[in-house]
Design a protein around this motif. Sequence first.
Motif, PDB file in Angstrom:
ATOM      1  N   GLU A 994     110.174  25.433  -6.640  1.00 42.93           N
ATOM      2  CA  GLU A 994     109.838  24.135  -6.022  1.00 42.93           C
ATOM      3  C   GLU A 994     110.724  23.873  -4.800  1.00 42.93           C
ATOM      4  O   GLU A 994     110.247  23.428  -3.752  1.00 42.93           O
ATOM      5  N   LEU A1013     104.276  27.801  -5.257  1.00 48.63           N
ATOM      6  CA  LEU A1013     103.992  26.792  -6.284  1.00 48.63           C
ATOM      7  C   LEU A1013     102.944  27.301  -7.277  1.00 48.63           C
ATOM      8  O   LEU A1013     102.990  26.962  -8.457  1.00 48.63           O
ATOM      9  N   SER A1019     101.277  23.433 -11.980  1.00 49.12           N
ATOM     10  CA  SER A1019     101.784  23.181 -10.625  1.00 49.12           C
ATOM     11  C   SER A1019     100.967  22.143  -9.865  1.00 49.12           C
ATOM     12  O   SER A1019     101.212  21.903  -8.695  1.00 49.12           O
TER      13      SER A1019
END
Length: 1292
Positions: A994, A1013, A1019
């Motif tokens: 992240e 991601l 996600s």
Amino acid sequence: MAWMTYISHWFEQDDCYEGLQRANMSQVRQVGLLAAGCQPWNKDVCVANGDRFAYCATLAIYIYQLDHRYNEFKLHAIMSEHKKTITAISWCPHNPDLFASGSTDNFVIIWNVAEQKVIAKLDNTKGTPASLSWCWNADDTVAFASQRGPLFLWTISGPDSGVTVHKEAHSFLSDICIFRWHTQKKGKVVFGHIDGSLSIFQPGTDAEDPVTALEWDPLSTDYLLVANLHRGIRLVDSESLCCITTFNFPGAVASVQCLAWVPGAPGMFITGDSQVGVLRVWNVSRATPVDNFKLKKTGFHCLHVLNSPPRKKFSIQSPTKNHYTSSTSEAVPPPTLTQYQAFSVPPGHAVCCFLDGGVGLYDMGAKKWDFLRDLGHVETIFDCKFKPDDPNLLATASFDGTIKVWDINTLTAVYTSPGNEGVIYSLSWAPGDLNCIAGATSRNGAFIWDIKKGKIVQRFNEHGKNGIFCIAWSHKDSKRIATCSGDGYCIIRTVDGKVLHKYKHPAAVFGCDWSQNNRDMIATGCEDKNVRVYYVATSSDQPLKVFSGHTEKVFHVKWSPLREGILCSGSDDGSVRIWDYTKDACINVLRGHTAPVRGLMWNTEIPYLLISGSWDYTIKVWDTREGACLDTVYDHGADVYGLACHPRRPFTMASCSRDSTVRLWSLTPLITPLQINILADRSWEEIIGNTDCAVEQGMPPLLCGKVSRDIKQEVEKLSGNPRVKKLRWFSECLSPPGGSDNLWDLVAVIKGQDDSLLPQNYCKGIMHLKHLITFRTSEAQELTTVKMSKFGGGIGVPTKEERLKEAAEIHLRLGQIRRYCELMVELGEWDKALSVAPGVSVKYWKKLMQRRADQLIQEDKDDVIPYCIATGDVKKLVHFFMSRGQLKEALLVAQAACEGNMQTFHVSTPKGSSYSDDIYKEDFNELLQEACRELAEWYFQDGRAVLAACCHLAVDNIELAMAYLIRGNELELAVCVGTVLGELAGPATHYALELLARKCMMIPTWNLAADLLLMTPDSELQLVKLCAFYPGCIEEINDLHEKCKLPTVEECMQLAETAHADGNIFETIKYYLLSQEPEKALPIGIDFIKGSISSSNWTLDTIYPVLDLLSYVRTEKLLLHTCTEARNELLILCGYVGALLAIRRQYQSIVPALYEYTSQLLKRRKVSVPIKIEHLSEELDAWRACTQSINRSSEESPYTSPSDSQRMVYATLLKRLKEEPLRGIIGPDYVTGSNLPSHSDIHISCFTGLKIQGPVFFLEDGKSTISLNDALMWAKVNPFSPLGTGIRLNPF
């Protein structure tokens, strides 16, 4: 708050965002520093005061400060303002923050150590200040004298400021060597002269016998210790002018170079011999030394005594005292004192400087080095080169006449060239593993040094006494060596001295370089401003090409390793020119340096990347395609001469300078997109390319060198899943030294790799605990049996005694007591053997006593360590080691106990309680974890996050290892390691991904961010934030939405309105942010958060998800004039919630700044939020009061307990915070290089008003700076800039 004065003007302006740029930081990271040694030519070049000591190299002063937590001295600052040799330094006796220095350019400078800045400067001192000293009778007066005097007194401040001449101290008949003020008797001063006389005595004999040291007796007003080079040491009465005591040396050859009183022991003083490094301890009441320590082979240069630093009050509870005595506790007779031990060696630390530039801190009580900075260069370092077959060995050549070889992982010297060769300008390694270095000198020709033999094996004198400026050993043909000289010749010869070519130039030749693509081609740089290319396969002595264009002399030339026919040249005109041999032309001119260019280096993987170093103290990184300067590094304090990197570690660079330091840099941030392509498992075409393609304008960086091609080949050979190996190999290639290899070895051990595949140097690093005992045992055996003949005369080869002692210490820590006793007997240290013998058996102990009686050996001090091991009191011993900061020792003992190597005596316990072995084992395991945590924290605080992670991996604590990598901002490494370790590292790997995706938003490479991601489970929310913040046109936004499996912009608008009608706040905000009108989300989200905060029982978890999502509104929408009020309220809420998150994560350094930031915004902006300024200051005071025991350092004011109301406020605060979901990431961030002082690049933090140590982060106004550590912590809890502009902060 100090920082408010710096940035308060930002808070006044609501919509003034014109001209703001993105906040940024330097691309090139400093990751290592080799400090210089102490200069051996002036007297007063090492001083100490309180918990600091300082010494000087030729042009810079190195200041070390005691770290009270670990009871060790760390490099705190490098002060470099003098442009010529520093002659003396003196610490102010009344103020530990001030010291003075003088130099041969007739300057005297007063420094403030705490603020690391010059506070007063006196130039044109009417003669060189050869010696100087603060006056003890005046707070702000410094005295200095040139060789013949007079003594000048400089009053720095006040009504009498200025320079006056001492009334009597002038017109000396003999040059002054040294002078000293008396510490008690006001204004009393003594001078020692070159002819042996003292200025308050009758003149000495005509024969020269210089006074080498002078010190007043601190306990008397009249006594004075004097040392002469030949006559030895005398205690003199300065009133009656008579000698009270003459001190006798054991041998006629010994002579004293320096002496110092020991403050903590009346009548005691120490001396340092000038021929050999023998430290002698004396008492004024006897004429012979009390004790002698041979510390080094080279003689002393100067000495200073520190009182023992306070032992660290560790935050570890010491175990309760055991009330049971062992059966043998009365059996050992008290030792009788010999005549020597009647005078015990005083506790205290001697700062020792030696004639070879070595500097150390010797603990006289414990008889060991606390710190030894051995064999540093003391003068300009002209050249540095990596060993062709070993990226961990770096050679340096210096003005001080030596070449030294350094291990860049430990930053220690492993070899030094024999003798002194005069000034060495250049060096070149023999190709491959030949283990030889060629050196070029200013007056003594060139030479070849065989490192293994430890001697010079060949000399070349074809240039006569002319200086040789460059030497180059051909790496395509190991028989050929080129030199170029001030005599105008470039000479090519064979290794055995046969001259092949003498290329005549019209003026001095300064640089030469063999082509890396054509073995017979060599280029030269000449004083006539031209670059020439010669072809050595023909007999012609004419150049093939002459390139003209520079307007001053050309110094170095360098061929590109990747592009055939391309070479660069650096000149005194301040430019670097790029030449194309095939086109016969200059294809680019790189302008930016403001002084002559010296260092030049092409990157071995990125064909357009070139680095240059200059006399303007900077290093510049260039993109040679369009001639753009990508980054400028200001950390060196003087001219930059040499630059080097190793093909196997192409993004780690070494630089050397006239400031006598070598610094290591990581260039990896320059290729971040490439690194992330590797992590995201993109195709080879996006990682590796050919040179022609890579040098096209606008192409992202691609690897084109041999090392990357080799990795690709090896990966393609692998069957199954090659990703693990691919990540490891690229990580090792891209990571700087300092633990990444060690980390990968530990990952392999955890993944179950066969021990036989571990590399040879594995046992030198942090080992997995299942190997620790085995490896250390075999090391002990090897040390015992090794024959001296195996070892050449390299640096500091230990004697047989030292090897036996080291072996014995290891055996002892492994619980092998009998072996320890035998080795101690062999060494003659009977008392140590006897003290632990009962641990084997009482019978064995009696036998040893009989053998002891046969020999009479001088007694030595007893240690606590053998007793603890013999009695099995592991806990006490581990805590003893930890309290002294000896964390590696503590770890070793705890592990030995866990493996059952320690014999624990089960003393009779009170009735009803019994300890099983399992409980002991559990205790030891706890101790082991504790020792590991302390060692990891020590590495981490020292700016070595990778080694801190290694400590946790060594005990299989994957979660904490990953947390330390993230807190050290080693995100790429964390993702690589986490991917390989799999599920156990999962949560931390996802968090690192992240943060990396946030980094990609700034590069900007949005598709890469999405790929990262998509590698994490669940996600969707992270992808929503990414798409919400994406600033493209509608088509581009929809393309990104499609990649992230999100609805189109138009659909999001409808979904937002539907969710709004249904009263689903979170979904409403989410879809509005993804729509064409994201600003519609602001009032809805802000009203929800304000409503929540108004209730009394809100928690962080209820409002943070909404606030975090809102913060991703696109910057251009947030800065709209119509959003002013919503923006201000968002910034205030993010500031306040950020402060709470910072408390939860223990980011102590930024909590006050976040509260202050929120208060300032509340004061200056029109808003209506349910937060009051009084409430904020109440919370901050409560936090400070309730956490002061954690935050304060040991020297600060005593602890005052918080009031009841403060306790209540803090308790409410903690209720709101709840627990941090990701264990381990609690605690401050500390990036690699945070502990490294910069030389000349001084930035003041707008949070603290103090100088920033380590990497700096520039805010968006281009002027305000904070430390990178503070920037990282701030961005993790509050996404918006501290300047209150609404611009996002992205320091990752």
